[in-house]
Design a protein around this motif. Structure first.
Motif, short mmCIF file in Angstrom:
data_model
loop_
_atom_site.label_atom_id
_atom_site.label_comp_id
_atom_site.label_asym_id
_atom_site.label_seq_id
_atom_site.Cartn_x
_atom_site.Cartn_y
_atom_site.Cartn_z
N THR A 142 0.82 -1.21 0.00
CA THR A 142 0.00 0.00 0.00
C THR A 142 0.86 1.26 0.00
OG1 THR A 142 -0.18 -0.34 2.40
CG2 THR A 142 -2.07 -0.97 1.06
N ASN A 143 2.07 1.17 0.55
CA ASN A 143 2.99 2.31 0.53
C ASN A 143 3.48 2.58 -0.88
OD1 ASN A 143 4.50 4.41 1.57
ND2 ASN A 143 5.94 3.14 2.69
N ILE A 144 3.65 1.54 -1.68
CA ILE A 144 4.05 1.72 -3.07
C ILE A 144 2.99 2.51 -3.83
CG2 ILE A 144 4.53 0.49 -5.24
CD1 ILE A 144 5.75 -1.75 -3.59
N PHE A 145 1.73 2.28 -3.45
CA PHE A 145 0.62 2.97 -4.12
C PHE A 145 0.24 4.28 -3.44
CE2 PHE A 145 0.12 -1.36 -5.60
CZ PHE A 145 -0.26 -1.21 -6.93
N ASP A 146 1.08 4.72 -2.48
CA ASP A 146 0.85 5.98 -1.76
C ASP A 146 -0.49 5.98 -1.03
OD1 ASP A 146 3.31 7.15 -2.52
OD2 ASP A 146 2.45 7.69 -4.46
N ARG A 147 -0.91 4.83 -0.58
CA ARG A 147 -2.13 4.71 0.22
C ARG A 147 -1.69 4.79 1.69
NH1 ARG A 147 -5.62 2.80 4.27
NH2 ARG A 147 -7.56 1.98 3.40
N MET A 148 -1.66 6.02 2.21
CA MET A 148 -1.10 6.26 3.53
C MET A 148 -2.09 5.88 4.64
SD MET A 148 2.00 7.31 3.18
CE MET A 148 2.12 6.21 1.77
N PRO A 149 -1.58 5.48 5.77
CA PRO A 149 -2.46 5.18 6.90
C PRO A 149 -2.86 6.46 7.63
CG PRO A 149 -0.19 4.85 7.57
CD PRO A 149 -0.16 5.25 6.11
N SER A 150 -3.98 6.44 8.33
CA SER A 150 -4.34 7.52 9.24
C SER A 150 -4.55 6.96 10.64
CB SER A 150 -5.61 8.23 8.77
OG SER A 150 -6.68 7.33 8.66
N LYS A 151 -5.00 5.70 10.70
CA LYS A 151 -5.19 5.02 11.97
C LYS A 151 -4.74 3.57 11.83
CE LYS A 151 -9.33 7.50 13.59
NZ LYS A 151 -10.75 7.31 13.99
N ALA A 152 -4.23 3.05 12.92
CA ALA A 152 -3.95 1.62 13.02
C ALA A 152 -4.43 1.16 14.39
CB ALA A 152 -2.46 1.34 12.83
N TYR A 153 -4.57 -0.14 14.54
CA TYR A 153 -5.17 -0.70 15.76
C TYR A 153 -4.24 -1.76 16.31
CZ TYR A 153 -9.03 1.75 13.62
OH TYR A 153 -9.81 2.73 13.05
N ILE A 154 -3.93 -1.63 17.60
CA ILE A 154 -2.92 -2.49 18.20
C ILE A 154 -3.47 -3.10 19.49
CG2 ILE A 154 -1.77 -0.66 19.55
CD1 ILE A 154 0.92 -1.97 18.57
N CYS A 155 -3.04 -4.33 19.76
CA CYS A 155 -3.61 -5.08 20.88
C CYS A 155 -2.51 -5.89 21.56
CB CYS A 155 -4.69 -6.02 20.36
SG CYS A 155 -5.40 -7.14 21.58
N ASP A 156 -2.53 -5.90 22.88
CA ASP A 156 -1.63 -6.73 23.66
C ASP A 156 -2.18 -8.17 23.64
OD1 ASP A 156 -0.19 -8.11 25.61
OD2 ASP A 156 -0.12 -6.41 26.98
N PRO A 157 -1.44 -9.13 23.05
CA PRO A 157 -1.96 -10.49 22.96
C PRO A 157 -2.05 -11.19 24.31
CG PRO A 157 0.30 -10.42 22.19
CD PRO A 157 -0.11 -9.00 22.42
N SER A 158 -1.43 -10.65 25.32
CA SER A 158 -1.49 -11.26 26.65
C SER A 158 -2.71 -10.82 27.44
CB SER A 158 -0.23 -10.91 27.45
OG SER A 158 0.92 -11.39 26.80
N THR A 159 -3.10 -9.56 27.28
CA THR A 159 -4.18 -9.00 28.10
C THR A 159 -5.43 -8.63 27.31
OG1 THR A 159 -3.42 -6.70 27.83
CG2 THR A 159 -2.41 -8.01 29.61
N GLY A 160 -5.29 -8.47 26.00
CA GLY A 160 -6.42 -8.00 25.20
C GLY A 160 -6.58 -6.49 25.23
N GLN A 161 -5.67 -5.77 25.88
CA GLN A 161 -5.74 -4.31 25.91
C GLN A 161 -5.52 -3.75 24.51
OE1 GLN A 161 -2.69 -2.55 28.34
NE2 GLN A 161 -3.05 -0.48 27.55
N THR A 162 -6.35 -2.80 24.10
CA THR A 162 -6.26 -2.25 22.76
C THR A 162 -6.05 -0.74 22.80
OG1 THR A 162 -8.66 -1.96 22.65
CG2 THR A 162 -7.76 -4.03 21.78
N GLN A 163 -5.53 -0.23 21.71
CA GLN A 163 -5.45 1.22 21.54
C GLN A 163 -5.35 1.57 20.06
OE1 GLN A 163 -1.62 3.09 22.92
NE2 GLN A 163 -1.21 1.04 23.70
#
Length: 338
Positions: A142-163
């Motif tokens: 997607t970077n090759i096509f200049d499709r830039m991110p604005s948000k991403a979603y991340i999660c702790d696999p041990s606790t399920g905590q997200t941000q």
């Protein structure tokens, strides 16, 4: 092309993903049992041709991010800790996810969406965004096509905590995601770096890479591997030196091989095997070429964090996806090309 992934495909898929991982992408054994159990509990996972997606479909690309060595200590309850990341995506964007796909086909990252697809009754799309494994999030189609991110979603696999990560570039996403992952107990995180429409997947993803991996993994001879990948055997020998360090979340080092004829070869590593050189320093292959080490005894691919001095190996190379040989593709790899 395969239309589903079942338990009979899993071993071959893992071998093929490890081959395309070029030494990186994570050990498939860490997720094999989780995926096998999911396939047993929920049945085969439907797999779609990217071209069969509706233009308006929403496809979540998902992966692990973190340092290779700590990732090998991931907890066994990974399946239960992927769902919170996808729940956050749907809640934040107000959408329904129609399908899942791996961010990269190389190594265990190819298996991440398979851990949860059955439980969520979602299909997998037969594609990914790298066509191999590469060390940085910036190295994504997607970077090759200049499709830039604005948000991403991340999660702790041990606790399920997200941000939610807010960013304007993949460089920002790389920095933030690795910092967050390093703060988690096992130095690894579940990451959804991009949610794509069906139209975007058709245009920007690298197609049929899951099917390709299964086909590679079905081979049990060197000739079979060469035919399935259009690859070349570069040398057969033993590892004589492996000098490495863990730097900023990457396994970085140089690997030395010696053949029975006394020839010497050097492989430069940053998670993946990124450059192969002869004893005069001449380049034999380098990323985006895929450089793979196979065990001489088992013919199974070996990861960079599994290497030991004295291992007898076969070094193969094959061409990576065409998209990485474009001017923009090569520009994204310039910092890792020797």
């Amino acid at each position: 092309m395969y239309h589903e992934i079942n338990r009979d495909h899993l071993k071959a898929l893992c071998i093929g993903c490890s081959f395309l991982g070029s030494g990186g992408g994570g050990d498939v054994n860490t997720l094999y049992e989780i995926v096998d159990k999911a396939l047993y509990n929920y049945g085969p996972i439907s797999m779609m041709n990217p071209n069969d997606l509706k233009d308006e479909d929403k496809v979540a690309a998902i992966e692990f991010v973190g340092a290779p060595l700590p990732i090998e200590m991931r907890q066994s309850n990974t399946q239960a800790r992927i769902k919170p990341a996808l729940d956050l995506v749907m809640q934040d964007l107000g959408i329904k996810i129609n399908a899942l796909m791996p961010v990269e086909i190389g190594g265990s990252n190819a298996l991440v969406p398979l851990c949860i697809a059955g439980e969520l009754n979602l299909p997998i799309v037969d594609c990914d965004l790298l066509g191999r494994a590469l060390p940085e999030i910036t190295m994504i189609s997607t970077n090759i096509f200049d499709r830039m991110p604005s948000k991403a979603y991340i999660c702790d696999p041990s606790t399920g905590q997200t941000q939610i990560i807010t960013c304007k570039s993949y460089s920002e996403l790389e920095t933030q995601a690795r910092a967050i992952a390093s703060s988690y107990s096992n130095s690894a995180a579940i990451l959804v770096p991009v949610v794509m429409t069906g139209m975007e997947v058709k245009q920007m993803a690298i197609h049929r890479t899951i099917s390709q991996s299964i086909q590679i993994g079905l081979q049990d001879t060197l000739d079979g591997f060469c035919q399935a990948t259009q690859g070349v055997i570069r040398c057969t020998g033993a590892i004589t030196a492996w000098n490495y360090a863990l730097k900023s979340g990457f396994l970085v080092g140089e690997l030395m091989l010696q053949t029975l004829e006394g020839q010497h070869f050097c492989i430069k590593v940053k998670n993946e095997f990124l450059g192969l050189f002869d004893d005069r320093g001449a380049t034999i292959a380098q990323a985006p070429d895929i450089i793979t080490l196979l065990s001489k005894d088992s013919l199974l691919p070996i990861l960079s964090d599994q290497l030991q001095i004295g291992d007898k190996v076969i070094c193969m190379t094959c061409k990576g996806p065409d998209i990485w040989y474009t001017k923009k593709g090569l520009s994204l790899l310039v910092n890792i090309r020797a």
